[in-house]
Design an enzyme around this catalytic site. Structure first.
Site, PDB file in Angstrom:
ATOM      1  N   CYS A   1      33.062  22.213  34.043  1.00  0.00           N
ATOM      2  CA  CYS A   1      34.420  22.036  33.510  1.00  0.00           C
ATOM      3  C   CYS A   1      34.509  22.283  32.009  1.00  0.00           C
ATOM      4  O   CYS A   1      35.506  22.816  31.530  1.00  0.00           O
ATOM      5  CB  CYS A   1      34.945  20.653  33.882  1.00  0.00           C
ATOM      6  SG  CYS A   1      35.167  20.472  35.677  1.00  0.00           S
TER       7      CYS A   1
ATOM      8  N   LYS B   1      43.287  17.692  37.556  1.00  0.00           N
ATOM      9  CA  LYS B   1      43.027  19.038  38.055  1.00  0.00           C
ATOM     10  C   LYS B   1      42.332  18.962  39.408  1.00  0.00           C
ATOM     11  O   LYS B   1      41.861  17.908  39.810  1.00  0.00           O
ATOM     12  CB  LYS B   1      42.196  19.855  37.070  1.00  0.00           C
ATOM     13  CG  LYS B   1      40.861  19.272  36.711  1.00  0.00           C
ATOM     14  CD  LYS B   1      40.160  20.172  35.714  1.00  0.00           C
ATOM     15  CE  LYS B   1      38.993  19.523  35.009  1.00  0.00           C
ATOM     16  NZ  LYS B   1      38.102  18.693  35.785  1.00  0.00           N
TER      17      LYS B   1
END
Length: 201
Positions: free
Chosen positions: A148, A109
């Site tokens: 996250c 990501k």
């Protein structure tokens, strides 16, 4: 840990369960450019969860920051963070003592220079893989609690997954002292169930 953080009912793993291991990368560990305090302590605990899932042939999904060198989150690009997890660098590698199974699926990501992504769901193939394995209950741990992990858990709840938060396998950056505590409270208030490895069977 307060009583609201404890769930002592034993949890039986089975079909529909998936383990999500978030960003156990060198730059987030001791000596890394963006080391999370006590981040190394989650590794042996996560290894315990991984063993439980692999023993039952259940899916393990592993995610990582995989930044270009000019990523917008870096201080010299005007962002809040020191350079970290640059794609292909030593700092972006997974911790050597994390027992990643060969069957683990890896998802990257924040791979675009101009876009920050904290949630694993920012990578569309992540959700596709969860659909492929017919996951309905997600066991989520890793780094960092207040970024996250928080973003991934909230997105998972929005997608109507049942989320089990691995409270013994998360640690916070704590830019502000209460960030991690606040993140855990928010995840639980939104529906995440706090658990520890001791109740898995």
């Amino acid at each position: 840990m307060t009583n609201k953080r404890k769930n002592t009912d034993k949890i039986e793993l089975g079909k529909g369960d998936a383990l999500i291991v978030i960003d156990i990368q060198n730059d987030f560990l001791s000596g890394g450019s963006l080391a999370v305090p006590e981040g190394d302590q989650v590794i042996p605990v996560l290894n315990g969860y991984i063993d439980q899932f692999i023993n039952r042939q259940l899916p393990v999904l592993v995610t990582r920051d995989w930044h270009p060198a000019n990523h917008c989150s870096f201080i010299r690009q005007g962002g809040p963070w020191p350079e970290h997890c640059i794609a292909g660098s030593k700092g972006a590698e997974f911790a050597a003592d994390l027992h990643l199974p060969v069957s683990a699926k890896i998802f990257s990501k924040a791979t675009e220079a101009g876009q920050e992504d904290y949630s694993d769901f920012a990578n569309p193939t992540f959700k596709e893989q969860l659909d492929n394995v017919e996951a309905s209950r997600l066991f989520i741990g890793g780094l960092a609690t207040d970024y996250c992990v928080l973003s991934t858990v909230l997105d998972a709840l929005n997608y109507h997954y049942k989320v089990l938060l691995l409270t013994d396998a998360i640690r916070a950056v704590n830019v502000r002292p209460q960030d991690g505590e606040n993140a855990i409270n928010e995840m639980i208030q939104k529906g995440a169930i706090p658990i520890t490895l001791a109740i898995i069977r």
